[in-house]
Design a protein around this motif. Structure first.
Motif, mmCIF file in Angstrom:
data_model
loop_
_atom_site.group_PDB
_atom_site.id
_atom_site.type_symbol
_atom_site.label_atom_id
_atom_site.label_comp_id
_atom_site.label_asym_id
_atom_site.label_seq_id
_atom_site.Cartn_x
_atom_site.Cartn_y
_atom_site.Cartn_z
ATOM 1 N N ASP A 140 0.831 -1.209 0.000
ATOM 2 C CA ASP A 140 0.000 0.000 0.000
ATOM 3 C C ASP A 140 0.865 1.259 0.000
ATOM 4 N N ALA A 141 1.936 1.261 0.783
ATOM 5 C CA ALA A 141 2.810 2.426 0.825
ATOM 6 C C ALA A 141 3.491 2.653 -0.528
ATOM 7 N N ILE A 142 3.909 1.552 -1.174
ATOM 8 C CA ILE A 142 4.545 1.679 -2.485
ATOM 9 C C ILE A 142 3.544 2.177 -3.520
ATOM 10 N N HIS A 143 2.323 1.650 -3.486
ATOM 11 C CA HIS A 143 1.303 2.083 -4.445
ATOM 12 C C HIS A 143 0.910 3.539 -4.223
ATOM 13 N N ARG A 144 0.858 3.950 -2.972
ATOM 14 C CA ARG A 144 0.557 5.359 -2.702
ATOM 15 C C ARG A 144 1.666 6.260 -3.253
ATOM 16 N N SER A 145 2.910 5.782 -3.161
ATOM 17 C CA SER A 145 4.017 6.562 -3.713
ATOM 18 C C SER A 145 3.906 6.646 -5.233
ATOM 19 N N PHE A 146 3.522 5.528 -5.884
ATOM 20 C CA PHE A 146 3.295 5.558 -7.333
ATOM 21 C C PHE A 146 2.233 6.602 -7.695
ATOM 22 N N LYS A 147 1.143 6.592 -6.927
ATOM 23 C CA LYS A 147 0.045 7.518 -7.197
ATOM 24 C C LYS A 147 0.487 8.961 -6.979
#
Length: 346
Positions: free
Chosen positions: A243-250
């Motif tokens: 989730d943290a990685i995906h939030r960074s992508f977003k």
């Protein structure tokens, strides 16, 4: 004048910030200020580039003056044959001579610009290599702290724009600014009113572009910091949550889209203002030709010159964007190296 004062004030504030910076930042492997670093590393190359830019300006003026002479003195003239000492020239011979002069002037101008651009790329690539070596050596000297995922984006992405700016840091404003002034002087010589019309909307551009650029700079800093944060998340050996990685992508996607939106808006606004100037040329210049106060050849020469007049101005605004982006990247690079510099001996 207001814009220049604002630039001087920001420069003074940046100098004060550097003087009050933390001590560990002062121990970075890079000196404060991107221009100071570029002068220290490439000053001899910059002198050669500036010499090439200076030589191109008189040749540029010749390429602007010769078309007017061809129209007024060769095509639209009845004073033939011309006598130069014991030599008599017919209208056709004089036309061919001026055309050949024009051809050689264009050839010389294009060749000189090609050599300047080629040498610019050579200087940029040499500095990119030097910066990558500096970053890598500092990282290794500290025992390779952190994961390689933090180092790879810096060496591959952040260093290249800074090094690429090295080749054009000094020659681009001199070449493009000199081209702008040369064309403006040519227009003023033909007719002061047309010359004044060419720069009527310039103050508006000087007020709007820096204001829009400041927000773009802030977004650029956010993007650099978020990419580093993403590298740290990925390099944590799987301890970071998806989730943290995906939030960074977003977050990176949102920042980049906002950068695109603001850059294209600024570019569109600048192009619209630039294309308003021909309206003044056709209106004022046409009136002056009809009233017999301006020759048709001079009007054609001014219109041809303005075709090249907007290009250096656009290049100067692009240079301002590149300079600010490179400055932000350089300061972030200094902070990274400062955090990986050996502590001072006690």
């Amino acid at each position: 004048a207001t814009w220049c004062l604002r630039v001087l004030r920001r420069t003074r504030h940046s100098i004060l910030r550097e003087a009050m910076a933390p001590a560990d930042l002062g121990r970075s492997a890079l000196v404060p200020g991107i221009f100071r670093y570029l002068l220290r590393q490439t000053w001899r190359s910059q002198l050669w580039l500036l010499l090439g830019a200076a030589l191109s300006l008189p040749i540029l003026y010749a390429t602007l003056e010769l078309p007017k002479l061809i129209i007024n003195n060769a095509i639209d003239s009845g004073h033939f044959p011309l006598r130069y000492g014991n030599l008599f020239l017919s209208q056709l011979e004089f036309l061919f001579i001026l055309c050949f002069f024009f051809f050689f002037a264009m050839l010389a101008n294009g060749s000189l610009k090609y050599l300047v651009n080629l040498y610019t790329g050579r200087v940029a690539e040499a500095l990119v290599r030097r910066l990558r070596l500096t970053v890598h050596r500092t990282w290794r000297r500290r025992g390779r702290p952190g994961a390689p995922a933090q180092l790879i984006p810096i060496i591959a992405q952040e260093v290249e724009p800074v090094g690429g700016f090295a080749g054009e840091a000094f020659v681009r404003p001199v070449l493009q600014g000199g081209t702008f002034l040369t064309i403006l002087i040519f227009m003023l010589v033909q007719d002061p009113i047309l010359g004044a019309a060419a720069i009527t909307l310039l103050p508006l551009q000087l007020m709007l572009i820096p204001t829009l650029q400041r927000r773009i700079n802030a977004l650029g800093r956010e993007r650099v910091q978020e990419v580093r944060r993403l590298g740290a998340l990925i390099g944590n050996d799987g301890s970071s949550s998806l989730d943290a990685i995906h939030r960074s992508f977003k977050r990176i996607q949102t920042i980049r889209f906002e950068l695109y939106r603001r850059k294209f808006f600024m570019k569109g606004l600048n192009n619209f203002i630039s294309h308003m100037t021909p309206f003044f040329f056709y209106t004022i210049g046409g009136y002056l030709v009809i009233e017999g106060k301006l020759s048709f050849g001079a009007l054609v020469a001014v219109l041809v010159a303005y075709k090249d007049f907007s290009a250096p101005l656009r290049e100067l605004f692009n240079y301002y964007q590149t300079m600010e982006d490179s400055r932000v990247r350089y300061e972030e690079l200094r902070r990274f190296l400062a955090s990986h510099t050996d502590p001072p001996a006690k």
